[in-house]
Design an enzyme around this catalytic site. Sequence first.
Site, PDB file in Angstrom:
ATOM      1  N   GLU A 170      41.112  34.417  25.123  1.00 44.05           N
ATOM      2  CA  GLU A 170      42.288  34.680  25.955  1.00 44.05           C
ATOM      3  C   GLU A 170      43.538  34.046  25.360  1.00 44.05           C
ATOM      4  O   GLU A 170      44.605  34.671  25.330  1.00 44.05           O
ATOM      5  CB  GLU A 170      42.060  34.139  27.365  1.00 44.05           C
TER       6      GLU A 170
ATOM      7  N   TYR B 101      37.972  21.922  38.833  1.00 41.94           N
ATOM      8  CA  TYR B 101      37.135  22.209  40.001  1.00 41.94           C
ATOM      9  C   TYR B 101      37.821  21.668  41.258  1.00 41.94           C
ATOM     10  O   TYR B 101      37.812  22.313  42.306  1.00 41.94           O
ATOM     11  CB  TYR B 101      35.749  21.570  39.844  1.00 41.94           C
TER      12      TYR B 101
ATOM     13  N   ASN C  96      28.365  32.891  40.592  1.00 48.21           N
ATOM     14  CA  ASN C  96      29.255  34.029  40.395  1.00 48.21           C
ATOM     15  C   ASN C  96      28.481  35.211  39.803  1.00 48.21           C
ATOM     16  O   ASN C  96      28.009  35.135  38.674  1.00 48.21           O
ATOM     17  CB  ASN C  96      30.400  33.620  39.463  1.00 48.21           C
TER      18      ASN C  96
ATOM     19  N   CYS D 151      35.207  32.546  36.112  1.00 50.55           N
ATOM     20  CA  CYS D 151      34.737  31.179  36.363  1.00 50.55           C
ATOM     21  C   CYS D 151      34.841  30.319  35.105  1.00 50.55           C
ATOM     22  O   CYS D 151      34.863  29.090  35.202  1.00 50.55           O
ATOM     23  CB  CYS D 151      33.320  31.198  36.924  1.00 50.55           C
ATOM     24  N   HIS D 152      34.966  30.946  33.943  1.00 54.11           N
ATOM     25  CA  HIS D 152      35.124  30.182  32.694  1.00 54.11           C
ATOM     26  C   HIS D 152      36.472  29.453  32.646  1.00 54.11           C
ATOM     27  O   HIS D 152      36.641  28.549  31.837  1.00 54.11           O
ATOM     28  CB  HIS D 152      34.973  31.107  31.476  1.00 54.11           C
TER      29      HIS D 152
END
Length: 163
Positions: free
Chosen positions: A149, A90, A112, A120-121
């Site tokens: 991912e 962050y 979001n 945002c993950h």
Amino acid sequence: MPQLSLLTPLGDVTLSEEDGAIVALDWGRGRDREETPLLRRAAAALQDYFDGADAGEGFDGLPLAPHGTPFRRRVWEALRRIPPGETRSYLDVARGVGCASARAIGGANGANPIPILIPCHRVVAADGSLGGYSGAEGQATKRYLLDLERRALRGRPLKGHLL
């Protein structure tokens, strides 16, 4: 507003389009179903993503127009630059958008309107812990997306190298 719902491993999600751009990805099934070429393209990119054929690169060409304050839009644009399978803290994101508050980044992440497509993950706490996630099942969903991912990326040869 045209909408298209699809079933994912995380449950139903609904994409919404306005003026030729994706404006929302909501958890759950939408009431209206009006397919457009853009919604079909976004749904196909999400299917490839969840099938592990794409780690999120297929989202790059999608026109996104999230509704939010100028600050939040700046944060969401910064999130789109985090490569698939990687994370940023962050605080890293805050510094990247010229903000002194990691908490403000958390607020923008929580607001979001297009999760997954605006990743945002991929934002975690400075100590590497997951931090929060407001979508679906919270941290379990965030962990699932990051692992998805990373698995997709591990299954690919390195760019520029021959096998």
